[in-house]
Design an enzyme around this catalytic site. Structure first.
Site, mmCIF file in Angstrom:
data_model
loop_
_atom_site.group_PDB
_atom_site.id
_atom_site.type_symbol
_atom_site.label_atom_id
_atom_site.label_comp_id
_atom_site.label_asym_id
_atom_site.label_seq_id
_atom_site.Cartn_x
_atom_site.Cartn_y
_atom_site.Cartn_z
ATOM 1 N N ASN A 18 37.234 -21.503 -28.280
ATOM 2 C CA ASN A 18 38.194 -20.570 -28.865
ATOM 3 C C ASN A 18 39.569 -20.923 -28.314
ATOM 4 O OD1 ASN A 18 39.705 -18.438 -29.757
ATOM 5 N ND2 ASN A 18 38.690 -16.870 -28.496
ATOM 6 N N LYS B 237 42.348 -19.819 -29.229
ATOM 7 C CA LYS B 237 43.306 -18.711 -29.349
ATOM 8 C C LYS B 237 44.606 -19.260 -29.962
ATOM 9 C CE LYS B 237 40.857 -16.586 -25.617
ATOM 10 N NZ LYS B 237 40.813 -15.580 -24.564
ATOM 11 N N HIS C 62 36.637 -10.364 -31.688
ATOM 12 C CA HIS C 62 37.012 -10.766 -30.325
ATOM 13 C C HIS C 62 37.737 -9.599 -29.651
ATOM 14 C CE1 HIS C 62 39.089 -12.780 -27.046
ATOM 15 N NE2 HIS C 62 38.141 -13.713 -27.136
ATOM 16 N N GLU D 229 40.329 -9.446 -27.983
ATOM 17 C CA GLU D 229 41.788 -9.425 -28.198
ATOM 18 C C GLU D 229 42.127 -8.811 -29.556
ATOM 19 O OE1 GLU D 229 42.371 -13.571 -27.252
ATOM 20 O OE2 GLU D 229 41.890 -13.104 -25.169
ATOM 21 N N GLU E 98 31.075 -11.002 -24.100
ATOM 22 C CA GLU E 98 32.257 -11.353 -23.305
ATOM 23 C C GLU E 98 32.766 -10.105 -22.590
ATOM 24 O OE1 GLU E 98 34.354 -15.059 -25.029
ATOM 25 O OE2 GLU E 98 35.037 -13.351 -26.191
ATOM 26 N N GLY F 125 39.838 -14.802 -19.440
ATOM 27 C CA GLY F 125 41.122 -15.352 -19.015
ATOM 28 C C GLY F 125 41.558 -14.924 -17.622
ATOM 29 N N SER G 130 35.862 -16.825 -18.729
ATOM 30 C CA SER G 130 36.138 -17.742 -17.630
ATOM 31 C C SER G 130 35.013 -18.748 -17.356
ATOM 32 C CB SER G 130 36.498 -16.962 -16.365
ATOM 33 O OG SER G 130 37.660 -16.171 -16.584
#
Ligand code: PGA
Length: 256
Positions: free
Chosen positions: A10, A12, A99, A101, A171, A177, A216
């Site tokens: 991904n 992003k 996701h 985000e 996740e 991140g 991560s």
């Protein structure tokens, strides 16, 4: 039972055309173990270029192209949105849906995620459905409740039988991140919960669904994570932009 492993990148809102090129040439030489698929999800302007490079380099059996988001609608007055059918036309085979985000910054709800999953399946793509709890939710023992609440609307919308064509990425939001990975025991325990939750609806289907871990993941921790019984690969953010790390992660995955 054979369950394929998937390593999905991904990117992003990162990367460029040069990274598409580098990724293609490095992945062409990667040694994968049995029953592993690699999915690369760049930003939408790069999908077409990636798909045509995959094809012209005869890598279709190894590299699959994925989108990072998709509309729940088929077509119409939805400025800025991209439909699953448009993606399918570009030879995109996967779409990340829900996701964290998107859930956090764009207020996507689990009901909307369920509609997106349905649209993706209708166009013959495979959804990678992201679920995960926040740090506060884990701290207050709400992880299982949150995951169940994220999954149930999708089960209600498409029916459990369609989950044979679905990939789930667990996740934990606090691990994305941040460099804080869930320990492999914690990740396995949560993946086991997800599989058991699906099994309550249909045991045979649950055994077939690839469950990816994301948050991560890097070249040093991937092996231990992928060795866990219910972890079938990973959704990789930061480390997928570093080609050397990403190819190592791909080589560590193995179908179960
Ligand atoms: P990360 O991102 O690997 O950078 O933590 C994972 C993701 O958001 O999919």
């Amino acid at each position: 039972m054979a369950r394929r492993a998937i390593v999905a990148a991904n990117w992003k809102m990162n990367g460029d055309l040069a990274l598409v090129d580098t990724m293609i040439s490095e992945l062409a030489n990667v040694e994968l173990q049995e029953n592993v698929s690699v999915v690369v999800c760049p930003s939408s302007p790069y999908l077409s270029e990636l798909a045509s490079k995959v094809k012209s380099n005869n890598l279709s059996g190894i590299i699959h192209v994925g989108a990072q988001n998709v509309s729940e609608h088929q077509s119409g007055a939805y400025t800025g949105q991209v439909s699953a059918k448009m993606l399918q036309e570009l030879s995109v085979e996967f779409a990340i849906v829900g996701h964290s985000e998107r859930r956090c910054f764009y207020k996507e709800t689990s009901t909307q995620v369920a509609h997106k999953v349905k649209a993706v399946l209708k166009s013959g793509l495979t959804p990678i459905i992201c679920i995960g709890e926040s740090e506060a939710e884990r701290a207050t023992d709400q992880t299982e409740t949150v995951l169940a609440a994220q999954l149930q609307p999708v089960i209600d919308k498409i029916g459990i039988e369609q989950f044979v064509d679905v990939v789930i990425a667990y996740e934990p939001v606090w691990a994305i991140g941040t460099g804080k990975t869930a320990s492999s025991e914690m990740a396995q325990e949560t993946h086991k919960f997800i599989r058991e939750f699906l099994a309550k609806a249909n045991e045979t289907v649950a055994a077939k669904v690839p469950l990816l871990y994301g948050g991560s993941v890097n070249a040093s921790n991937c092996e231990e994570l992928f060795a866990q019984t219910d972890i079938d690969g990973g959704l990789i953010g930061g480390a997928s932009l570093q080609v050397e790390q990403f190819t190592k992660i791909c080589s560590a995955a193995k179908g179960k």
